[in-house]
Design an enzyme around this catalytic site. Structure first.
Site, short mmCIF file in Angstrom:
data_model
loop_
_atom_site.label_atom_id
_atom_site.label_comp_id
_atom_site.label_asym_id
_atom_site.label_seq_id
_atom_site.Cartn_x
_atom_site.Cartn_y
_atom_site.Cartn_z
CD GLU A 1 24.45 29.48 24.39
OE1 GLU A 1 24.24 28.76 23.40
OE2 GLU A 1 25.07 29.07 25.39
CG ASP B 1 27.36 27.56 28.01
OD1 ASP B 1 27.29 27.59 26.77
OD2 ASP B 1 26.97 26.59 28.70
#
Length: 486
Positions: A187, A150
């Site tokens: 990401e 993330d």
């Protein structure tokens, strides 16, 4: 083919064991990897997962660690890989006590969610080891195949060797030791091809060797082309060249000016050295749906024909496609922002912050669902009666056919960006995408489109009118798509 799902809303029971019961659907759809939103425990029963406070554990309401092992084993028996979304850039605000035990967190850096994880301040050596051991845990003890990292741009690390580079090196070593492919997908908001450049290569772009990365610019350009929305960060993607560009290179912002950021952004991708499959592309994600004020999906913004056209562009592109659960049948259920904080102060701050954020964007506060209301969570659960009905069933068949065509066609699977050619007529809203010897014609406009195009029809979606096809060309009706084989 990646399929992103949230365990708590994928099935009515909201557990890993109940998700196993739906794996046949994913096999029939044709996906190859199931990506689970974060499983780390959080206070309360339901949450997106990005407020986790115990990265080594699995949320009990989902079934705990043994349920995850059962899920991975079942997925592998079905021929599916498993990717776990992990959050290493921050810890949740509710029940987070690690900072009182040792210097896990630091005030040297800040993230949008509070203190950063301590990667480079005094006492950070054991913290880095704690994260690296966590990477190893999922591969070694839970047999997952990949990790989605993330917001890696919020991994604040000023050391000479970035923690991402250490993670990718560890993953490659474990892959060799365990004798099976393992990988990381980042990401990243930086639009930097160095993220996926192999370690030790391309020093000018700082290669850290992560195996893949999300490319949100592709989503943004597709979304604007399909919906016409141009607010916020979508504004730049209203540029006439945007859609054509992201169908041949993953970053629209590759060094040019970003009006949303108020500065230049990104770096170009070398099509000759970085393959397209390293970039994960999507029409919808948990973020892009759930961070809308009411969690409305693309299926609530456009009709089924434009949904089908978007699917054609995504699933014939040179990128690694990712679907968000329910997208394949145009789910009518929203996916909203929900939490179940047990600290009353944090719960109220979250509620008010959400309303203030969208109030500043012109939404009536009453329109913004209360994230603490259990109904907000329940509304976000998929309705599994939909896939067998009407346009839902037709769209699901189209997704299955497109994925099967992609899997069986080397031209459409290829990540060679030097072999991609695109013509995008922004005024007429027509895309002519060439993938090797195959040609994808997508008419997003409202008038028929006559094209000189030889070849046979491999697949088509036509609702408004009929496809006229001859040896020298074809006429594509409005809001229709056709794939021509050589």
């Amino acid at each position: 083919m990646i399929y992103e799902l949230h365990v708590g809303t994928f099935t009515p029971a909201g557990t890993l064991d109940s998700a196993v019961e739906r794996l046949d659907h994913l096999v029939e759809l044709g996906v190859s990897v199931v990506e689970l939103l974060p499983l780390a425990p959080f206070p309360g029963s339901h949450n997106w997962g990005y407020d986790g406070i115990a990265p080594y554990a699995v949320h009990e309401a989902y079934g705990g660690p043994e349920a995850l092992q059962r899920f991975v084993d079942a997925a592998h028996r079905a021929g599916l890989g498993v990717c776990l979304d992990v959050v290493y850039n921050h810890l949740g605000p509710d029940g987070n006590y690690l900072g009182e035990i040792a210097p896990y967190l630091t005030d040297k850096h800040a993230t949008p969610w509070g203190q950063a994880v301590n990667l480079d301040a005094p006492g950070s050596d054991p913290v880095r080891a704690w994260l690296l051991d966590n990477v190893a845990l999922w591969f070694r003890d839970f047999h997952v195949d990949g990790l989605r990292l993330d917001a890696v741009h919020e991994l604040k690390d000023d050391r000479a060797t970035h923690v991402l580079e250490e993670m990718s090196a560890l993953t490659d070593r474990m892959s060799a030791e365990l004798g099976r492919p393992l990988w990381l997908v980042a990401e990243s908001d930086r639009n930097d091809p160095g993220t996926v450049t192999p370690r030790g290569a391309g020093a000018a772009v700082g290669g850290v060797g992560v195996h893949g990365q999300w490319a949100d610019d592709i989503h943004h350009a597709l979304h604007v082309a399909l919906t016409g929305e141009t607010q916020g960060y979508y504004a730049d993607f209203a540029a006439p060249e945007a859609l054509g560009k992201v169908l041949r290179t993953p970053f629209f912002h590759d060094g040019g000016y970003s009006s949303f950021r108020g500065r230049s952004h990104g770096r170009p991708v070398d099509a000759a050295t970085v393959p397209g499959w390293r970039f994960v592309a999507s029409l919808q994600t948990h973020d892009q749906v759930g961070n809308r004020a009411t969690g409305d999906r693309l299926s609530q913004l456009v009709g089924v024909d434009l949904l089908a056209c978007g699917a054609a562009l995504l699933l014939t592109s040179p990128w690694t496609p990712m679907l968000f659960m329910g997208e394949e049948w145009g789910a009518g259920t929203p996916w909203q922002f929900f939490v179940d904080h047990t600290d009353p102060g944090i719960a109220e701050a979250t509620r008010q912050g959400r309303r203030a954020e969208f109030g500043s964007h012109g939404w009536d506060e009453l329109d913004v669902p209360d994230p603490q209301d259990p109904e907000t969570f329940r509304r976000s659960q998929l309705d599994w009666s939909e896939p067998a009905r009407g346009d839902h069933a037709r769209l699901l068949g189209w997704y299955r056919d497109l994925i099967a065509l992609r899997r069986s066609t080397p031209d459409l699977r290829s990540g060679d960006l030097t072999e991609v050619a695109v013509t995008w007529d922004a005024a007429a809203r027509r895309v002519d995408l060439r993938r090797g010897g195959h040609r994808v014609l997508v008419n997003l406009g409202d008038t028929p489109w006559t094209v000189e195009a030889a070849g046979k029809v491999a697949l088509d979606w036509v609702s408004k009118g009929s496809l006229e096809h001859g040896p020298d060309g074809c006429t594509v009706p409005p809001e229709s798509a056709v794939v021509l084989a050589p």
